[in-house]
Design a protein around this motif. Sequence first.
Motif, PDB file in Angstrom:
ATOM      1  N   THR A 251      -2.707 -48.210 -39.166  1.00  0.00           N
ATOM      2  CA  THR A 251      -2.504 -49.064 -37.990  1.00  0.00           C
ATOM      3  C   THR A 251      -1.022 -49.283 -37.740  1.00  0.00           C
ATOM      4  O   THR A 251      -0.536 -49.152 -36.607  1.00  0.00           O
ATOM      5  CB  THR A 251      -3.203 -50.417 -38.203  1.00  0.00           C
ATOM      6  OG1 THR A 251      -4.565 -50.174 -38.521  1.00  0.00           O
ATOM      7  CG2 THR A 251      -3.116 -51.280 -36.958  1.00  0.00           C
ATOM      8  N   LEU A 252      -0.316 -49.626 -38.806  1.00  0.00           N
ATOM      9  CA  LEU A 252       1.121 -49.875 -38.663  1.00  0.00           C
ATOM     10  C   LEU A 252       1.847 -48.624 -38.183  1.00  0.00           C
ATOM     11  O   LEU A 252       2.709 -48.681 -37.301  1.00  0.00           O
ATOM     12  CB  LEU A 252       1.714 -50.328 -40.007  1.00  0.00           C
ATOM     13  CG  LEU A 252       1.464 -51.780 -40.386  1.00  0.00           C
ATOM     14  CD1 LEU A 252       1.906 -52.028 -41.827  1.00  0.00           C
ATOM     15  CD2 LEU A 252       2.211 -52.723 -39.452  1.00  0.00           C
ATOM     16  N   TYR A 253       1.489 -47.492 -38.773  1.00  0.00           N
ATOM     17  CA  TYR A 253       2.183 -46.252 -38.422  1.00  0.00           C
ATOM     18  C   TYR A 253       1.887 -45.858 -36.971  1.00  0.00           C
ATOM     19  O   TYR A 253       2.806 -45.501 -36.218  1.00  0.00           O
ATOM     20  CB  TYR A 253       1.759 -45.121 -39.360  1.00  0.00           C
ATOM     21  CG  TYR A 253       2.555 -43.868 -39.126  1.00  0.00           C
ATOM     22  CD1 TYR A 253       3.836 -43.731 -39.655  1.00  0.00           C
ATOM     23  CD2 TYR A 253       2.052 -42.833 -38.346  1.00  0.00           C
ATOM     24  CE1 TYR A 253       4.595 -42.599 -39.412  1.00  0.00           C
ATOM     25  CE2 TYR A 253       2.801 -41.694 -38.091  1.00  0.00           C
ATOM     26  CZ  TYR A 253       4.061 -41.576 -38.642  1.00  0.00           C
ATOM     27  OH  TYR A 253       4.813 -40.465 -38.383  1.00  0.00           O
ATOM     28  N   ASP A 254       0.625 -45.957 -36.578  1.00  0.00           N
ATOM     29  CA  ASP A 254       0.276 -45.586 -35.204  1.00  0.00           C
ATOM     30  C   ASP A 254       1.000 -46.470 -34.193  1.00  0.00           C
ATOM     31  O   ASP A 254       1.530 -45.985 -33.193  1.00  0.00           O
ATOM     32  CB  ASP A 254      -1.241 -45.703 -34.986  1.00  0.00           C
ATOM     33  CG  ASP A 254      -2.004 -44.618 -35.724  1.00  0.00           C
ATOM     34  OD1 ASP A 254      -1.355 -43.615 -36.110  1.00  0.00           O
ATOM     35  OD2 ASP A 254      -3.208 -44.777 -35.934  1.00  0.00           O
ATOM     36  N   GLN A 255       1.013 -47.765 -34.466  1.00  0.00           N
ATOM     37  CA  GLN A 255       1.645 -48.689 -33.519  1.00  0.00           C
ATOM     38  C   GLN A 255       3.156 -48.449 -33.465  1.00  0.00           C
ATOM     39  O   GLN A 255       3.753 -48.419 -32.391  1.00  0.00           O
ATOM     40  CB  GLN A 255       1.348 -50.140 -33.923  1.00  0.00           C
ATOM     41  CG  GLN A 255       1.847 -51.159 -32.901  1.00  0.00           C
ATOM     42  CD  GLN A 255       1.266 -50.934 -31.513  1.00  0.00           C
ATOM     43  OE1 GLN A 255       0.055 -50.863 -31.346  1.00  0.00           O
ATOM     44  NE2 GLN A 255       2.128 -50.790 -30.508  1.00  0.00           N
ATOM     45  N   ALA A 256       3.760 -48.262 -34.636  1.00  0.00           N
ATOM     46  CA  ALA A 256       5.210 -48.044 -34.670  1.00  0.00           C
ATOM     47  C   ALA A 256       5.574 -46.735 -33.962  1.00  0.00           C
ATOM     48  O   ALA A 256       6.558 -46.666 -33.218  1.00  0.00           O
ATOM     49  CB  ALA A 256       5.706 -48.018 -36.113  1.00  0.00           C
TER      50      ALA A 256
ATOM     51  N   ALA B 160       9.471 -50.645 -33.081  1.00  0.00           N
ATOM     52  CA  ALA B 160       9.127 -49.491 -33.923  1.00  0.00           C
ATOM     53  C   ALA B 160       9.758 -49.644 -35.306  1.00  0.00           C
ATOM     54  O   ALA B 160       9.106 -49.415 -36.333  1.00  0.00           O
ATOM     55  CB  ALA B 160       9.603 -48.204 -33.259  1.00  0.00           C
ATOM     56  N   LEU B 161      11.016 -50.058 -35.318  1.00  0.00           N
ATOM     57  CA  LEU B 161      11.726 -50.222 -36.588  1.00  0.00           C
ATOM     58  C   LEU B 161      11.018 -51.249 -37.466  1.00  0.00           C
ATOM     59  O   LEU B 161      10.808 -51.026 -38.667  1.00  0.00           O
ATOM     60  CB  LEU B 161      13.164 -50.660 -36.293  1.00  0.00           C
ATOM     61  CG  LEU B 161      14.100 -50.785 -37.483  1.00  0.00           C
ATOM     62  CD1 LEU B 161      14.268 -49.447 -38.177  1.00  0.00           C
ATOM     63  CD2 LEU B 161      15.465 -51.302 -37.029  1.00  0.00           C
ATOM     64  N   GLN B 162      10.623 -52.345 -36.833  1.00  0.00           N
ATOM     65  CA  GLN B 162       9.941 -53.390 -37.603  1.00  0.00           C
ATOM     66  C   GLN B 162       8.614 -52.861 -38.162  1.00  0.00           C
ATOM     67  O   GLN B 162       8.262 -53.118 -39.308  1.00  0.00           O
ATOM     68  CB  GLN B 162       9.693 -54.601 -36.713  1.00  0.00           C
ATOM     69  CG  GLN B 162       9.146 -55.790 -37.489  1.00  0.00           C
ATOM     70  CD  GLN B 162       8.985 -57.008 -36.606  1.00  0.00           C
ATOM     71  OE1 GLN B 162       9.635 -57.112 -35.571  1.00  0.00           O
ATOM     72  NE2 GLN B 162       8.140 -57.919 -37.021  1.00  0.00           N
ATOM     73  N   GLY B 163       7.901 -52.093 -37.335  1.00  0.00           N
ATOM     74  CA  GLY B 163       6.619 -51.548 -37.768  1.00  0.00           C
ATOM     75  C   GLY B 163       6.766 -50.595 -38.943  1.00  0.00           C
ATOM     76  O   GLY B 163       6.034 -50.679 -39.936  1.00  0.00           O
ATOM     77  N   TYR B 164       7.719 -49.683 -38.831  1.00  0.00           N
ATOM     78  CA  TYR B 164       7.926 -48.731 -39.931  1.00  0.00           C
ATOM     79  C   TYR B 164       8.342 -49.465 -41.211  1.00  0.00           C
ATOM     80  O   TYR B 164       7.903 -49.126 -42.317  1.00  0.00           O
ATOM     81  CB  TYR B 164       9.000 -47.715 -39.553  1.00  0.00           C
ATOM     82  CG  TYR B 164       8.550 -46.684 -38.537  1.00  0.00           C
ATOM     83  CD1 TYR B 164       7.351 -45.996 -38.694  1.00  0.00           C
ATOM     84  CD2 TYR B 164       9.340 -46.379 -37.435  1.00  0.00           C
ATOM     85  CE1 TYR B 164       6.946 -45.040 -37.764  1.00  0.00           C
ATOM     86  CE2 TYR B 164       8.945 -45.431 -36.503  1.00  0.00           C
ATOM     87  CZ  TYR B 164       7.738 -44.766 -36.676  1.00  0.00           C
ATOM     88  OH  TYR B 164       7.345 -43.828 -35.765  1.00  0.00           O
ATOM     89  N   ARG B 165       9.213 -50.458 -41.047  1.00  0.00           N
ATOM     90  CA  ARG B 165       9.676 -51.182 -42.242  1.00  0.00           C
ATOM     91  C   ARG B 165       8.546 -52.009 -42.850  1.00  0.00           C
ATOM     92  O   ARG B 165       8.456 -52.121 -44.072  1.00  0.00           O
ATOM     93  CB  ARG B 165      10.879 -52.045 -41.885  1.00  0.00           C
ATOM     94  CG  ARG B 165      12.113 -51.181 -41.717  1.00  0.00           C
ATOM     95  CD  ARG B 165      13.377 -51.976 -41.731  1.00  0.00           C
ATOM     96  NE  ARG B 165      14.503 -51.102 -42.021  1.00  0.00           N
ATOM     97  CZ  ARG B 165      15.724 -51.266 -41.536  1.00  0.00           C
ATOM     98  NH1 ARG B 165      15.981 -52.279 -40.745  1.00  0.00           N
ATOM     99  NH2 ARG B 165      16.689 -50.432 -41.857  1.00  0.00           N
TER     100      ARG B 165
END
Lengths: 246, 427
Positions: A126-131, A143-148
């Motif tokens: 979920t995190l990866y798809d959204q980021a 995106a940065l926040q999601g990947y981190r």
Amino acid sequence: MRAPILAAALLAAGMAASGCYAPQLLRLQGGLDSLRTQVDTLSARDAVAWQTLSDTRRELDSQRDVLLSTRATSTSSAREVSEALARIDGMLEDVMAKLRISNDRAAPSAPSTAPPAAVAGPGANTLYDQATQDLTMGRYAMALQGYRDLLVRHGASDLADNAQYGVGECFFAQAAFDSAATEYAKVDLQWPRSDRVPASLYKLALSQERLGRAAESRKTLEELVKRFPTANEAQLARDRIGIVRR
Amino acid sequence: MRSRPAPALLALALLTLAVLASAQPSEVRIDLQSGAAERLRIRCESFTAAGDRTARVTSVEADEVLAADLAHSPVFRVQRAWNERASAGLVPQFVTSGRWQVTGATVRLTGELRELPGKQVVLTRTYRGALTDWRRLVHQFADDIVLQLTGESGVASSRIAYIVKQGRDKELWVMDADGHAARALTSDRSLAQSPSWAPDGSLLLFTSYRGGAGPQLWVMSPSDRRPFLVSGRPGLNTTGRYAPDGQSLVCTLSQDGNAELYRLDARGGSPRRLTNHRAIDTSPCWSPTGRELAFTSDRSGTPQVYLMDSEGGNVRRLTYDVTYTDSPDWSPRGDRIVFVTRTDSGFDLYTCRPDGTGAQRVVASGRNENPRWSPDGRQVVFTSDRDGQEGLWITDLDGSPPRKLDTGGRRALSPAWSPRLPGVAAE
């Protein structure tokens, strides 16, 4: 206004009684005329102000009617929207619940050393798809926040190397080449067997080139060609080594 | 790393309504995504004609143009006051009206949008222009209505470039987005292909054999129609697309023996190879951020759509489970990619998310090719022979039947929808 008139009249009477002269009476008469004029002027202004006030009050009443009518319309629309949002909320809840179930089934178990709190919240997918969606649409901060988040919560996930590359992409897209170089380098350092390494080395070299560090860039490109001679990025690196040398 | 798993379905619909009624005219904005909300119901009342005798004639045409612009926008369902029976049962939420004044060679349109039932004024705009150019004023009013109600301008003022097939020749043409004002930009008696617009709409990049040395990349301003050579390198010079910032372009060159993607500066210099594979790489398009490219490659054995970073590298396949995909085009919103898929019955149009998930068939039946997004990302124009002859069609992507653009009976193909163009300034 009446007090000065009364005072002037009394003064005039007093002076007449005491046998004052005609010129003084004339001056007094002039003063009285002037005072009367001022009183009339003030009265006229007062009437205009009253009229203006009445007009304003009528205008306010009319505006209030418009506002009440608008509010009635808006309330109706807003209610429809609220109901629609509530339905969407419900659908989202359903989808998120399914996602959680799906992720719980699909995600590999977290390393036993990881604290339980670290894996709470959205799954790695979920995190990866959204980021990635945020990155594609240019929402780099999100995106940065999601990947981190993914790297912190799911550092052992097999999407972690992708996320690290994504962190580099967020910086590269914003021309923050120093940070981009740091983040691309981490892919090779932390996941040396990842198939993201050739692309990371290539983007690391591009970042170094943009920073004016031509020698470092060439070295990175040569390392890429040496370690991954058949990768698509290796041919790009060969082309670029020629550019860097020139 | 493992390859990306099939991600779970996540549907996120966003609907926002803001009504501010404290000022006149009141401001009403409704955020709509294609298919995410029911269309707004709008009634078009006839403009009041004033001035010269020509006013009445042109005002009637202007009524129809405005109604058509709004009807062709995926935002509205339209009721024409002069033909109510065609939309019986439609209860309008908004109504348009206006004054159409013609004085000599000048026309002045004062358009008004009101919200029903209270008839509050939502928008009032006045435009002035040459009588010969009156359609632009109406298109602008239509775009401003869409802007007022959705927060995003309409596309009635945009244009579409396309290729007209005349015997063995193919010439470059351009027309307004509603199919009017069509005119040829080339008359080379040669083959023109694959037009695409510069991001500011001032230039058209296209492939042509006009130079007599195979396919070359040319650029032309639609206003002066003088082509300039951008790339005439040995071999193929095809399928060029400007980057979103207009500073560079990507195209297919075969100067090194195989069709590869190259990035050139905007004048066609400083070529930099982006792909290096024995397969054919072609039909590139940019993501709206300019960070990525989608393209077609047969490196897996059959043509498939791939993505890569715009500097080259990080190549990944977008489409699976189909034998043939081609002609990708990235939505200006960034959230979908449209492409052609070959099926048993012909060529269908599909869209999917940039991570390859959420594939949806949006156009079927017949041979449907060359899809290109509208500048607002709400529609797609494409070539189709669905009615027996090659022509240009537009889909609203919401399941409603595509509509055909009138190209005057000419065989039209390879459309390219312009970005939003500078409009008529309101007074």
